[in-house]
Motif scaffolding. Structure first.
Motif, mmCIF file in Angstrom:
data_model
loop_
_atom_site.group_PDB
_atom_site.id
_atom_site.type_symbol
_atom_site.label_atom_id
_atom_site.label_comp_id
_atom_site.label_asym_id
_atom_site.label_seq_id
_atom_site.Cartn_x
_atom_site.Cartn_y
_atom_site.Cartn_z
ATOM 1 N N VAL A 77 9.063 14.451 38.773
ATOM 2 C CA VAL A 77 7.991 14.695 39.726
ATOM 3 C C VAL A 77 8.619 15.428 40.900
ATOM 4 N N ARG A 78 8.169 16.656 41.128
ATOM 5 C CA ARG A 78 8.859 17.432 42.166
ATOM 6 C C ARG A 78 7.938 18.361 42.937
ATOM 7 N N GLU A 79 8.489 18.871 44.030
ATOM 8 C CA GLU A 79 7.763 19.861 44.818
ATOM 9 C C GLU A 79 7.956 21.220 44.177
ATOM 10 N N ALA A 80 6.961 22.066 44.330
ATOM 11 C CA ALA A 80 7.077 23.420 43.786
ATOM 12 C C ALA A 80 6.115 24.301 44.556
ATOM 13 N N GLU A 81 6.226 25.600 44.301
ATOM 14 C CA GLU A 81 5.292 26.541 44.890
ATOM 15 C C GLU A 81 4.372 27.049 43.812
ATOM 16 N N ALA A 82 3.086 27.103 44.109
ATOM 17 C CA ALA A 82 2.130 27.595 43.124
ATOM 18 C C ALA A 82 1.287 28.673 43.777
ATOM 19 N N GLU A 83 0.855 29.628 42.976
ATOM 20 C CA GLU A 83 -0.076 30.629 43.486
ATOM 21 C C GLU A 83 -1.471 30.190 43.055
ATOM 22 N N ILE A 84 -2.153 29.488 43.936
ATOM 23 C CA ILE A 84 -3.490 28.989 43.619
ATOM 24 C C ILE A 84 -4.530 30.000 44.093
ATOM 25 N N LEU A 85 -4.413 30.397 45.366
ATOM 26 C CA LEU A 85 -5.263 31.475 45.861
ATOM 27 C C LEU A 85 -4.469 32.764 45.647
ATOM 28 N N PRO A 86 -5.056 33.760 45.003
ATOM 29 C CA PRO A 86 -4.301 34.978 44.698
ATOM 30 C C PRO A 86 -3.619 35.554 45.942
ATOM 31 N N TYR A 95 3.749 16.921 38.667
ATOM 32 C CA TYR A 95 4.446 16.359 37.516
ATOM 33 C C TYR A 95 5.032 17.559 36.788
ATOM 34 N N ASP A 96 6.349 17.583 36.653
ATOM 35 C CA ASP A 96 7.053 18.736 36.107
ATOM 36 C C ASP A 96 6.869 19.971 37.005
ATOM 37 N N GLY A 97 6.493 19.738 38.240
ATOM 38 C CA GLY A 97 6.351 20.839 39.193
ATOM 39 C C GLY A 97 5.113 21.687 38.997
ATOM 40 N N ILE A 98 4.141 21.205 38.211
ATOM 41 C CA ILE A 98 2.917 21.979 38.020
ATOM 42 C C ILE A 98 1.677 21.138 38.319
ATOM 43 N N PHE A 99 0.601 21.821 38.623
ATOM 44 C CA PHE A 99 -0.657 21.174 38.957
ATOM 45 C C PHE A 99 -1.784 21.888 38.216
ATOM 46 N N PRO A 100 -2.538 21.211 37.342
ATOM 47 C CA PRO A 100 -2.328 19.830 36.902
ATOM 48 C C PRO A 100 -1.003 19.683 36.153
ATOM 49 N N VAL A 192 -2.385 12.682 45.514
ATOM 50 C CA VAL A 192 -3.158 13.308 44.433
ATOM 51 C C VAL A 192 -3.631 14.686 44.904
ATOM 52 N N TYR A 193 -4.036 14.755 46.173
ATOM 53 C CA TYR A 193 -4.507 16.024 46.749
ATOM 54 C C TYR A 193 -3.434 17.105 46.624
ATOM 55 N N ARG A 194 -2.178 16.724 46.814
ATOM 56 C CA ARG A 194 -1.078 17.694 46.717
ATOM 57 C C ARG A 194 -0.755 18.066 45.270
ATOM 58 N N GLY A 195 -1.386 17.391 44.319
ATOM 59 C CA GLY A 195 -1.232 17.854 42.931
ATOM 60 C C GLY A 195 -0.850 16.828 41.889
ATOM 61 N N LEU A 196 -0.713 15.547 42.264
ATOM 62 C CA LEU A 196 -0.223 14.569 41.292
ATOM 63 C C LEU A 196 -1.340 14.036 40.388
#
Ligand code: C2O
Ligand code: CU
Ligand code: CU
Length: 512
Positions: A77-86, A95-100, A192-196
């Motif tokens: 379970v880790r922090e990561a950067e995601a491109e959610i808004l283009p 979980y595994d650094g991805i959401f979901p 959960v809001y942050r992605g868990l």
């Protein structure tokens, strides 16, 4: 007062004092309607046009080891950067650094063992929602996994793991759509809001034998709302953004946090290309406070938009055709949509009748081409045992009401805030019980360990449920039977802000 009760008392009070200093509660400033409890948090980021991002499908987790009776997974379970808004970056907890998180696929009666190591800066507890799980692996709120990097702060007494924990799921349960998410005491909402959150699907022979759409046409849809800061960061009104202390949200958001962006599988208002065939969608509402009324636009001619085939606890006895799906937090609806009723080349929007502005849209389907389809929705689905009221040996009451705690607002059950030390009910294993829930405003009520059946039914309460979407001022009776695993479990409101602000109680199961 025991040390534990006092600590809890201090925790709640500290939070409430912070709240009190900020504002006087004005119920008028919050969206408290028949449909929704919560306060809208407006994004500061530029939001994308709907239907411009493809629908992501979370990857299926790969086991690290398989034996004939158990499959093993390692999911850090880790922090990561995601491109959610283009074009923008969002810091997530994943979980595994991805959401979901990755989708875990299990088989009935084969053990699933998931080791979660905690690389986050905060404690976690992982709960398999809908899982028929022994106490030690249920993610009890004080059974924390502390960060690998250490945790210099106090924790409440509990089964504390340092760095990682292996959760063991016997999977003695029917095929169903489960999900796993964080359950840390007082901080479930923000974490959960942050992605868990992620899916965990259970399959069995009964489900395999049905001609329902399978493979690429069996798609999980995790729907949740979020708000974004100008730089793409998630916005959440936590009293302490570091999630150490105090817990809770700013007073104005006491009823719940509503975002203005609808994400499906982590993408804003995505689009999915489909063939003109039947699809099975496993719809989960993973929002903190938002409820949805899902419809298809245009409405297909000839039959209802959706055919519900399963609920929280697996297959229904028979199909339940619906034009609208009303889904509260944590509920699951397994539905089949037949796209052969739409013209090839057309688009179909999944809309939200309870939304307003941007939240009126959920996602869009583009019907790309014809394709062969040998799937069907049979008249008989699952073999469903029906519990009868006459079997109930006791009736227990749980009142979900706002109240005051040491002079401050809190969410209470039977007038009391959650206390990990207090047992509120002690059902013997194997006994059918009638549980009566009452509410003041809307609360989605969830019970751990075993599902229940809702008396009086209703279109959205069929089959085995583990969460019931309660209306304001409603009384609902459910029949529940805890079949095995003795130990302490929780029931709570699944509005995550209510849960974090004490709307949780304990029951302890024991051998009859
Ligand atoms: Cu989905 Cu106790 O949680
Ligand atoms: Cu649960
Ligand atoms: Cu609630």
């Amino acid at each position: 007062m025991s040390g534990l009760t006092r600590r809890r008392f201090l925790g709640v009070t500290a939070g409430a004092v912070g709240l009190g200093a900020l504002a006087v509660a004005l119920p008028g400033c919050s969206v408290l309607t028949q449909q929704q409890a919560g306060e809208l948090l407006k994004s500061r980021a530029r939001l994308p046009k709907p239907f411009t991002v493809p629908l992501p499908i979370p990857p299926v987790a790969e086991p690290t080891r398989r034996t004939p009776d158990a499959w093993y997974y390692d999911i850090p379970v880790r922090e990561a950067e995601a491109e959610i808004l283009p074009g923008l970056k969002t810091r997530i907890y994943g979980y595994d650094g991805i959401f979901p998180g990755p989708t875990i696929v299990s088989r009935r009666d084969r053990r699933t063992v998931v080791r979660h190591s905690n690389e986050l800066p905060v404690p976690i507890a992982v709960h398999l929602h809908g899982g028929h799980t022994p106490h030690g692996s249920d993610g009890y709120p004080t059974d924390l996994v502390l960060p690998k990097g250490g945790w210099p702060h106090d924790t409440m007494p509990g089964d504390i793991a340092h760095g990682s924990r292996a959760y063991v799921y016997p999977m003695r349960q029917r095929a169903m759509t489960l999900w796993y998410h964080d359950h840390r005491m007082d901080f479930t909402g923000p974490q959960v809001y942050r992605g868990l959150a992620g899916f965990h699907l259970v399959h069995d022979d009964e489900e395999d034998a049905l001609p329902l759409p399978k493979g690429e046409r069996d798609i999980p849809l995790l729907i949740c709302d979020r708000s974004f800061d100008a730089d793409g960061a998630f916005l959440y009104p936590a009293l302490d953004p570091k999630l150490v202390a105090p817990p809770g949200v700013k007073e104005a958001y006491m009823d719940g946090v509503l975002g203005d962006v609808v994400l499906v599988n982590g993408a804003p208002w995505p689009e999915l290309e489909v063939t003109a065939t039947r699809y099975r969608f496993r719809i989960l509402n993973a929002s903190s406070a938002r409820r949805y009324q899902l419809t298809l636009d245009p409405q297909p001619s000839g039959g209802k938009a959706f055919v519900q085939v399963g609920s929280d606890g697996g297959l229904l006895a028979g199909p339940n055709p619906l034009d609208r799906v009303e889904i509260a937090q944590a509920e699951r609806f397994d539905v089949v949509v037949d796209f052969s009723r739409f013209e090839v080349g057309s688009t179909v929007t999944m809309t939200n009748g309870f939304g307003d502005g941007g939240t009126k849209n959920v996602m869009r389907f583009r019907v790309a081409r014809k394709a062969p389809d040998d799937s069907a929705v049979p008249k008989r689905l699952g073999d469903l045992e029906v519990l009868r009221t006459g079997q109930a040996k006791v009736t227990r009451r749980f009142d979900f009401q706002q109240g005051t705690l040491h002079g401050h607002q809190a969410w209470l059950i039977n007038g009391k805030p959650f206390d990990p030390d207090r047992i509120d009910a002690a059902p013997p294993l194997g006994q059918v019980e009638r549980w009566r829930f009452t509410t003041d405003i809307r609360h989605p009520i969830h019970v751990h360990l075993d599902p229940f059946q809702v008396l009086g039914g209703g279109d959205y309460r069929k089959g085995w449920k583990d969460t019931v979407d309660m209306r304001s001022g409603e009384t609902v009776d459910v029949l529940v039977r805890f079949s095995d695993y003795a130990g302490k479990y929780v029931l709570h409101c699944h509005n995550l802000e209510h849960e974090d602000m004490a709307m949780m109680a304990n029951f302890r199961t024991h051998a009859a």
